[in-house]
Scaffold this active site. Structure first.
Site, mmCIF file in Angstrom:
data_model
loop_
_atom_site.group_PDB
_atom_site.id
_atom_site.type_symbol
_atom_site.label_atom_id
_atom_site.label_comp_id
_atom_site.label_asym_id
_atom_site.label_seq_id
_atom_site.Cartn_x
_atom_site.Cartn_y
_atom_site.Cartn_z
ATOM 1 N N HIS A 153 0.812 -1.187 -0.038
ATOM 2 C CA HIS A 153 0.067 0.151 0.003
ATOM 3 C C HIS A 153 0.660 1.195 -0.086
ATOM 4 O O HIS A 153 0.431 2.020 0.494
ATOM 5 C CB HIS A 153 -0.922 -0.033 1.213
ATOM 6 C CG HIS A 153 -1.607 -1.424 1.327
ATOM 7 N ND1 HIS A 153 -2.995 -1.497 0.867
ATOM 8 C CD2 HIS A 153 -1.204 -2.340 1.982
ATOM 9 C CE1 HIS A 153 -3.431 -2.876 1.267
ATOM 10 N NE2 HIS A 153 -2.668 -3.247 1.899
ATOM 11 N N SER A 274 14.973 22.376 -15.006
ATOM 12 C CA SER A 274 13.720 23.367 -15.314
ATOM 13 C C SER A 274 14.232 24.394 -15.821
ATOM 14 O O SER A 274 15.250 24.924 -15.429
ATOM 15 C CB SER A 274 12.987 23.381 -13.899
ATOM 16 O OG SER A 274 12.369 24.407 -13.844
ATOM 17 N N LYS A 280 15.782 22.191 -9.823
ATOM 18 C CA LYS A 280 15.441 21.040 -10.174
ATOM 19 C C LYS A 280 16.032 20.054 -10.865
ATOM 20 O O LYS A 280 17.052 20.443 -11.514
ATOM 21 C CB LYS A 280 14.197 21.247 -11.062
ATOM 22 C CG LYS A 280 12.923 22.005 -10.394
ATOM 23 C CD LYS A 280 12.086 21.273 -9.632
ATOM 24 C CE LYS A 280 11.062 20.745 -10.510
ATOM 25 N NZ LYS A 280 10.175 19.781 -9.978
ATOM 26 N N GLU A 287 9.916 9.266 -16.247
ATOM 27 C CA GLU A 287 8.435 9.401 -16.600
ATOM 28 C C GLU A 287 8.059 9.053 -17.963
ATOM 29 O O GLU A 287 7.006 8.404 -18.290
ATOM 30 C CB GLU A 287 8.290 10.947 -16.315
ATOM 31 C CG GLU A 287 8.646 11.299 -14.989
ATOM 32 C CD GLU A 287 8.596 12.762 -14.687
ATOM 33 O OE1 GLU A 287 7.700 13.566 -14.622
ATOM 34 O OE2 GLU A 287 9.730 13.480 -15.104
#
Ligand code: ARG
Length: 455
Positions: A153, A274, A280, A287
């Site tokens: 979970h 970024s 960043k 992804e």
């Protein structure tokens, strides 16, 4: 090609919807190999003369050279790769080119070419999966004993090792590789010689062309030979499952990379910055791998819907088999390569993982197991006592190892100080020595087994 029956030209729109050379040029090498094997067979069976065969082979050789050096004229008016090659052959060698299509149809020709393309794609993918497995195994070996939280979970459950976690993916990708190998074995029958759909009246030798093209045998039913695309569907199903596994690993990389987890670092090689936020470092490659499964499932769905309800045998619908299949394998192969790169690149932060491994009372099961082992409590009772110990720890704001012995003894007077020995994540993982468990020696045993499998 069919000028005898036709006197008019196709409408421009007809050509626009019909033309496939823009994508089926990717079948060039398979088409040439098929034609060469077919021509050789036509000669050995006496269907064409040695002179004609020699001219055809020389012409096909020239075409192969033209395709390789980019000078081959791919022309829309010849619709697809099969007719482009034949038209060019005629320009190069004259009328003998017209004998190549004896005892053959574009129906068995495209079934053959596409099958060979998918077979090669399965082989390439298989190799890329193996490379990814090797990268995972190398990382697992380096960190076979690095403790981290195991989750259910996405809540801390029990401590595991980073090596064990990575080896879970080695198992998944092992099944993926096996699925591609199975699909390949099943598809490895040659449809060439089924001709349009009914077979051929010429004394062709289908076993000869099958052998020449690396197939185990010819297909046994001419109708099925030209109508079947389930070799592609099966491969796309395997590809989709593999992409699903990739997306799960990609998701974990994304999570592990967050400052909140901080379990791993990826180098600049597989991250981006970024344009506005200077701090960043984003896991874009992970992804994108996570997202690619959408394309794969889309391709599988697309081809399934194309094939659904098609009457036997060939229908032009089946020309729509190639784009989804090409796209699916392009996406999968890029994902496998990128994932292998990321796995080799990532560096775990062992301290951070170890600290998290002890959080969330993750050794509560070890405490309960101690009560069962040392005090002979039934597991259900031990579960209850342990729950009370967790509650106490929560009240005191400490981990389970921080609960004073007197408080534990208030729950069961027979508890001794040796209970603290099982409450560290290291002790917890070391104790899980059942076959396939997370104890470092078990993890190393699986690493050894896999290295032998992949050697
Ligand atoms: N371009 C066609 C395809 O990809 C080749 C087969 C055409 N056969 C036919 N009977 N029109 O499926």
């Amino acid at each position: 090609m069919w000028g005898g029956r036709f006197s008019g030209k196709p409408a421009e729109l007809m050509q626009a919807i019909n033309v496939s050379i823009g994508f089926d040029k990717r079948l060039s090498s398979q088409d040439l190999a098929g034609s060469r094997a077919h021509a050789a067979m036509l000669r050995t069976t006496g269907v064409i003369s040695s002179e004609d065969e020699a001219a055809i082979q020389a012409g096909l050789e020239t075409i192969a050279g033209e395709i390789a050096d980019g000078t081959f004229p791919f022309r829309d008016e010849f619709e697809d790769i099969h007719m482009n090659v034949e038209a060019r052959l005629r320009e190069l060698i004259g009328p003998a080119a017209g004998r190549l299509h004896t005892a053959r149809s574009r129906n068995d020709q495209v079934a053959l070419d596409f099958r060979m393309w998918v077979r090669e794609a399965c082989d390439r993918t298989h190799g890329q999966i193996r490379a990814l497995q090797k990268a995972l195994i190398a990382k697992a070996e380096a960190h076979a004993d690095a403790v981290m939280p195991g989750f259910t979970h996405l809540q801390p459950a029990q401590p595991v090792t980073f090596g064990h976690h990575l080896m879970a993916y080695v198992e998944m990708f092992g099944r993926d590789a096996a699925r591609f190998a199975d699909a390949r074995a099943r598809m490895n029958e040659s449809p060439l010689g089924a001709a349009a759909l009914a077979g051929s009246p010429f004394p062709i030798d289908r076993a000869q062309t099958a052998k020449a093209l690396g197939f185990d045998r010819p297909t046994a039913n001419s109708l099925d030979s030209v109508a079947d695309r389930d070799f592609a569907l099966e491969s796309l199903a395997a590809a989709t499952i593999c992409a699903t596994h990739l997306s799960r690993l990609a998701e974990e990389i994304v999570i592990w990379m967050t400052p909140q987890f901080g379990f791993i670092r990826l180098s600049d090689a597989f991250t981006t910055g970024s344009s506005i936020m200077p701090q960043k470092k984003n896991p874009d490659a992970a992804e994108l791998v996570r997202a690619k499964v959408g394309r794969l499932l889309g391709s599988f769905t697309q081809l399934t819907v194309v094939m659904k309800g098609l009457p036997l045998t060939y229908s032009k619908d089946m020309q729509e088999d190639k784009v989804p299949t090409f796209e699916a394998f392009d996406a999968l192969e890029l994902s496998l390569l990128a994932m292998a790169g990321m796995v080799a690149d990532l560096e775990p932060n062992r301290e951070k993982m170890a600290a998290a491994a002890g959080a969330g009372y993750s050794t509560a099961t070890d405490l309960a197991d101690w009560l069962v082992r040392e005090l002979n409590l039934p597991f259900r009772d031990a579960h209850h006592v342990t729950g009370a110990a967790v509650k106490k720890a929560e009240e005191l704001g400490v981990g389970l190892e921080g609960v004073p012995l007197s408080d534990l003894q208030a729950l069961d007077a027979r508890i001794t100080a040796s209970i603290y020995d099982v409450l560290t994540p290291e002790a917890s993982v070391a104790s899980r020595r059942s076959y396939g468990g997370t104890a470092p020696d078990q993890v190393r045993a699986q690493i050894k087994r896999w290295k032998e499998v992949l050697a």
